[in-house]
Design an enzyme around this catalytic site. Structure first.
Site, PDB file in Angstrom:
ATOM      1  N   LYS A 143      44.082  47.653  49.262  1.00 59.67           N
ATOM      2  CA  LYS A 143      43.471  48.782  48.433  1.00 59.67           C
ATOM      3  C   LYS A 143      43.162  50.106  49.286  1.00 59.67           C
ATOM      4  CE  LYS A 143      41.897  45.470  45.259  1.00 59.67           C
ATOM      5  NZ  LYS A 143      43.144  45.172  44.175  1.00 59.67           N
ATOM      6  N   ASP A 170      30.802  43.179  46.521  1.00 62.31           N
ATOM      7  CA  ASP A 170      32.499  43.165  46.535  1.00 62.31           C
ATOM      8  C   ASP A 170      32.818  44.559  46.621  1.00 62.31           C
ATOM      9  OD1 ASP A 170      34.967  43.282  45.765  1.00 62.31           O
ATOM     10  OD2 ASP A 170      34.880  42.134  44.078  1.00 62.31           O
ATOM     11  N   CYS A 198      42.064  40.780  36.053  1.00 63.97           N
ATOM     12  CA  CYS A 198      41.136  39.813  36.508  1.00 63.97           C
ATOM     13  C   CYS A 198      39.697  39.897  36.268  1.00 63.97           C
ATOM     14  CB  CYS A 198      41.517  39.819  38.172  1.00 63.97           C
ATOM     15  SG  CYS A 198      43.290  39.309  38.459  1.00 63.97           S
ATOM     16  N   GLN A 237      36.878  47.669  45.639  1.00 63.55           N
ATOM     17  CA  GLN A 237      37.245  48.988  44.834  1.00 63.55           C
ATOM     18  C   GLN A 237      36.336  50.220  45.198  1.00 63.55           C
ATOM     19  OE1 GLN A 237      39.956  49.547  43.139  1.00 63.55           O
ATOM     20  NE2 GLN A 237      40.351  47.538  42.276  1.00 63.55           N
ATOM     21  N   HIS A 271      34.727  40.900  39.129  1.00 61.84           N
ATOM     22  CA  HIS A 271      36.205  40.660  39.220  1.00 61.84           C
ATOM     23  C   HIS A 271      36.011  38.967  39.340  1.00 61.84           C
ATOM     24  CE1 HIS A 271      40.140  39.625  41.304  1.00 61.84           C
ATOM     25  NE2 HIS A 271      40.392  40.837  40.763  1.00 61.84           N
TER      26      HIS A 271
HETATM   27  N1  C6P Z   1      41.628  43.790  41.954  1.00 64.27           N
HETATM   28  C1  C6P Z   1      42.844  44.874  40.428  1.00 64.27           C
HETATM   29  O1  C6P Z   1      44.076  45.243  39.757  1.00 64.27           O
HETATM   30  P1  C6P Z   1      42.503  40.750  46.550  1.00 64.27           P
HETATM   31  O2  C6P Z   1      43.262  39.952  45.516  1.00 64.27           O
HETATM   32  O3  C6P Z   1      41.639  39.515  47.420  1.00 64.27           O
HETATM   33  O4  C6P Z   1      43.004  41.585  47.600  1.00 64.27           O
HETATM   34  O5  C6P Z   1      41.223  41.410  45.898  1.00 64.27           O
HETATM   35  C2  C6P Z   1      40.602  40.849  44.765  1.00 64.27           C
HETATM   36  C3  C6P Z   1      39.393  41.950  44.287  1.00 64.27           C
HETATM   37  C4  C6P Z   1      38.197  41.800  44.351  1.00 64.27           C
HETATM   38  N2  C6P Z   1      37.270  42.482  43.778  1.00 64.27           N
HETATM   39  C5  C6P Z   1      37.676  43.613  42.982  1.00 64.27           C
HETATM   40  C6  C6P Z   1      36.880  44.560  42.388  1.00 64.27           C
HETATM   41  C7  C6P Z   1      39.005  43.859  42.916  1.00 64.27           C
HETATM   42  O6  C6P Z   1      39.437  44.780  42.100  1.00 64.27           O
HETATM   43  C8  C6P Z   1      39.839  42.830  43.374  1.00 64.27           C
HETATM   44  C9  C6P Z   1      41.524  43.245  43.104  1.00 64.27           C
HETATM   45  C10 C6P Z   1      43.000  44.219  41.587  1.00 64.27           C
HETATM   46  O7  C6P Z   1      41.983  45.404  39.733  1.00 64.27           O
HETATM   47  C11 C6P Z   1      44.075  43.078  41.650  1.00 64.27           C
HETATM   48  S1  C6P Z   1      43.419  41.870  40.346  1.00 64.27           S
END
Ligand code: C6P
Length: 423
Positions: free
Chosen positions: A232, A206, A370, A209, A129
């Site tokens: 999430k 990371d 993203c 997910q 991401h």
């Molecule tokens: N992905 C998606 O629709 P934040 O924005 O900090 O809560 O999470 C960022 C982030 C980091 N790593 C991974 C693997 C992610 O999937 C995400 C967030 C969302 O896939 C919003 S772009």
């Protein structure tokens, strides 16, 4: 339509905890298949936060008032819940952040600035991401370091042989997503970390997910850092977590300065708190941390293993049903995927697909998620992505499939009016 999908969860009962999910949407039943963008919060989380705001709110780690001490206790209890959730050795290793993005930036800015120098290499996977790419690019530009990428195959499986070759002595850090937000691939992070550690490379995982879908044990993984977002995980926005190994966190400099993170301040010299305080400058998101703790309680009561089993059954059913649709191509076919299903429909832009699905009450995400390098790897501008959670059932997937068939009917054989990707 196929027969009932057998899963261990009573979805009808669970859904009663989510007012949004049982409220009509565009006059139709709501089918929320977008938990990868943000999960939904059950009543228990919303009410716990409201209770805090109504009856318990003040600041934390400040003052001797009973109210402040009790708010501090609730806030620290939430940290302990996250510790237990990740199986971390100590709650001191749990740093509150605004989300996964801020957690990854913290590592790049604090650990990275202290440890990366000119000529060093930063190794990232091809399915990261932007949150686990851009902070490293910024650091690389500042330090004169470079980025290298572990390739993946057409299924979305990382090339572990290439990883071993790429792990040269110049590599100082490896950033890897536990689960891909586009492809659903569950990366073998334990094995990847072992390879990296054999070369003395620090690994930043990371987990944004991963935590909603599978039990995580940071000690068993031997992760150096592990980041995720509360929203999430059925918690609120504005709260996230960075786990780090004690010796690494202790050696790292603070990255933001202000109140709360200091031991003493004078014009001559400032001394800092130990971990986790030195990384938590300013008033933290207190209600959000307590809400995340309530979300963890809620998920534990359902059972993380049962959630994983349930979502796996849904994913298998959805994959089987989508595979039957002519002109539909699933993007990401790694074995053992987690509950993310991206696809493209021949000749129809994902934004058109997403909009029509929305009118049918089927909420999905369409776009690059993203993860633009993933789009480039698969030579597509975007995908439509359905993602599943413990409150989804077979009817959500049946609605998805019916709505996709409707998209195909609307566009018919002539797809020349499909929208262009917005610039
Ligand atoms: N992905 C998606 O629709 P934040 O924005 O900090 O809560 O999470 C960022 C982030 C980091 N790593 C991974 C693997 C992610 O999937 C995400 C967030 C969302 O896939 C919003 S772009």
């Amino acid at each position: 339509m196929s027969g009932r999908v057998l899963t261990p969860l009573d979805v009808t009962k669970i859904r009663k905890d989510f007012p949004l999910l049982i409220t009509p949407f565009h006059g139709k039943p709501m089918h929320y298949l977008d938990s990868a963008v943000s999960g939904q919060m059950p009543n228990a989380v919303i009410e716990r936060m409201a209770h805090y705001q109504r009856f318990e709110h003040t600041n934390v780690h400040r003052g001797v008032s009973t109210l402040s001490q009790e708010a501090t206790d609730r806030f620290e209890e939430a940290r302990e819940k996250v510790r237990a959730f990740l199986h971390a050795p100590s709650a001191k290793q749990i740093i509150w952040t605004r989300g996964a993005t801020e957690a990854l930036n913290l590592v790049a800015q604090s650990w990275g600035r202290a440890n990366i120098k000119e000529g060093d290499e930063i190794l990232l996977s091809a399915m990261e991401h932007h949150s686990n790419i851009v902070p490293w690019q910024m650091l690389a530009a500042e330090k004169g370091a470079s980025i290298k990428v572990i390739p993946m195959d057409d299924r979305g499986v990382l090339d572990l042989d290439a990883l071993k070759t790429l792990l040269t002595p110049s590599v100082k850090v490896l950033g890897i997503t536990h689960v891909s937000n586009v492809l659903g691939t569950v990366n073998p992070v334990k094995e990847i970390i072992a390879h990296a550690h054999a070369q003395g490379v620090v690994v930043v995982v990371d987990g944004a997910q991963a935590v909603p879908h599978l039990p995580v044990d940071v000690v068993d993984l031997d992760a150096d850092f592990y980041a995720f977002s509360g929203h999430k995980l059925s918690g609120p926005t504005g709260i996230g977590v960075l786990y780090g190994k004690k010796e690494l966190l202790e050696a790292m400099p603070p990255w933001q300065g202000g109140g709360s993170m200091i031991l003493s301040v004078s014009w001559e010299k400032t001394t800092y708190m130990g971990i986790p305080g030195k990384f938590e400058a300013g008033t933290p998101p207190i209600a959000e941390a307590i809400g995340l703790g309530a979300a963890i309680d809620y998920l534990n009561a359902i059972g993380l293993d049962r959630i994983a089993e349930h979502e796996h059954a849904l994913l298998e059913y959805a994959t089987q049903e989508l595979d039957k649709i002519d002109g539909l191509r699933i993007i990401g076919t790694a074995p053992g995927k987690a509950s993310v299903l991206s696809f493209v429909l021949e000749g129809i832009h994902p934004h058109d697909v997403g909009s029509i699905l929305d009118h049918e009450g089927v909420v999905v995400r369409a776009g690059h998620h993203c993860a633009q390098p993933v789009m480039k790897r698969f030579n597509i501008p975007a995908t439509t992505r359905a993602s599943f959670a413990y409150f989804n059932g077979q009817e959500d997937i049946d609605a998805l499939v019916a709505a996709i068939r409707q998209v195909k009917d609307i566009f018919g054989a002539d797809s020349s009016n499909s929208a262009e990707e917005p610039s």
